[in-house]
Design an enzyme around this catalytic site. Structure first.
Site, short mmCIF file in Angstrom:
data_model
loop_
_atom_site.label_atom_id
_atom_site.label_comp_id
_atom_site.label_asym_id
_atom_site.label_seq_id
_atom_site.Cartn_x
_atom_site.Cartn_y
_atom_site.Cartn_z
CB ALA A 118 -0.90 0.01 1.24
N GLY A 121 1.62 2.16 -5.49
CA GLY A 121 2.34 2.75 -6.62
C GLY A 121 3.08 1.69 -7.44
CB CYS A 233 12.05 5.96 0.62
SG CYS A 233 10.92 5.84 1.98
#
Ligand code: SAM
Length: 296
Positions: A118, A121, A233
């Protein structure tokens, strides 16, 4: 002048040296343009380009893939008001976050597991890359986020994706997949900004522990010769190279090197493990890490 939180600043300086750490903090301050991916399940790139031109929105192409567009003259709100957006023909997505599916490169016949999916993307990107044909299992532990994932899948027309709302560490070990994406929960150290920074020592430690467990699980669900991508990230070694080094030898994984010349426009940070890619925060790219792995 804004400064990264002290603990993060110290980790960056320790890892990269003070000059590069300062450049990284400069990258955190960049106001990046909105970027998007044309959803080829619903719309061709020329059709999306035409709609943007008609709306008076100036854009340019990113070299990372033909579907990636950089919006030069509008912010997110203007894009969200377009029918192109509400009809799921485009997906607002950072350029860095398009890298993991591009590396995994799923084929229409693959069974794919997206372990931490979720809001979707990368799941929707992989569905589009396979023309909607790959059987994708998208796992998400958080119920609210899983709803968002379902909504995005529906809007983007991704029919062959099954959502599992569960802790992926509990997935039955009899399952196996051709390709696995582990876009792991992380401290977000690559994406901090003046407005948004959740980084804490506690979050960092918790993320590292979870990432190691998730990567072990990923390798246990792959057959020999099959491939996975690990991404975060974060630009901290503790969440990236150190996780790979601690898990791969015992779990039977090896790095498939990402060639130096791949993605030439992506600014890179030095990594401690050759063949992995760490994206330097900059005007177009968020800080990010990707590794391509094969089960031996
Ligand atoms: N891949 C997503 C995308 O491209 O839109 C972003 C994923 S985000 C980095 C990580 C996600 O993992 C969060 O939604 C989080 O709720 C979920 N998560 C965390 N722990 C998990 C677990 N043990 N099992 C499944 N999902 C988990």
């Amino acid at each position: 002048m804004w400064e990264a939180p002290e603990y993060l600043g110290n980790l960056l300086a320790e890892q990269y040296g003070s000059a590069l750490a300062e450049e990284i903090c400069g990258g955190f301050l960049c106001r990046r343009p909105v970027t998007l991916r044309v959803n080829t399940l619903k719309c061709s790139v020329p059709e999306a380009e035409g709609a943007l031109k008609s709306a008076g929105i100036d854009f340019s192409h990113s070299g990372i893939c033909p579907e990636a567009l950089i919006i030069n003259s509008a912010r997110e709100d203007s894009l969200r008001s377009l029918s192109l957006y509400s009809e799921g023909k485009i997906y607002l997505q950072s350029l860095s976050s398009m890298l993991p599916p591009l590396l995994l490169n799923p084929s229409p016949n693959d069974s794919v597991l997206d372990m931490a999916a979720a809001p979707g993307g990368k799941t929707t990107q992989m569905a589009a890359m396979t023309g909607g044909a790959a059987a994708i299992t998208a796992c998400e532990k958080n119920k609210v986020r899983a709803e968002r994932l379902r909504y995005n899948l529906q809007r983007q027309g991704c029919g062959r994706v099954s959502v599992m709302v569960c802790d992926v560490r509990r997935l039955d070990s009899r399952f196996s997949f051709d390709k696995i994406l582990l876009d792991a929960p992380c401290s977000g150290s690559g994406t901090v900004s003046e407005e948004h920074c959740e980084f804490t020592a506690e979050l960092y430690d918790r993320s590292c522990r979870l990432q190691a467990e998730l990567l072990k699980k990923a390798l246990s669900l792959l057959m020999p010769g099959k491939r996975a991508v690990y991404s975060t990230c974060s630009i901290l070694r503790g969440e990236n190279e150190e996780i790979l080094k601690s898990v791969l030898p015992s779990a039977g994984g090896r790095i498939i090197p990402i060639p130096e010349g791949a993605f030439p426009e992506v600014p890179r940070l030095p990594t401690e493990m050759s063949g992995t890619l760490c994206v330097k925060p900059s005007r177009l790219f968020e800080g990010f890490f990707v590794a391509h792995i094969e089960k031996i």
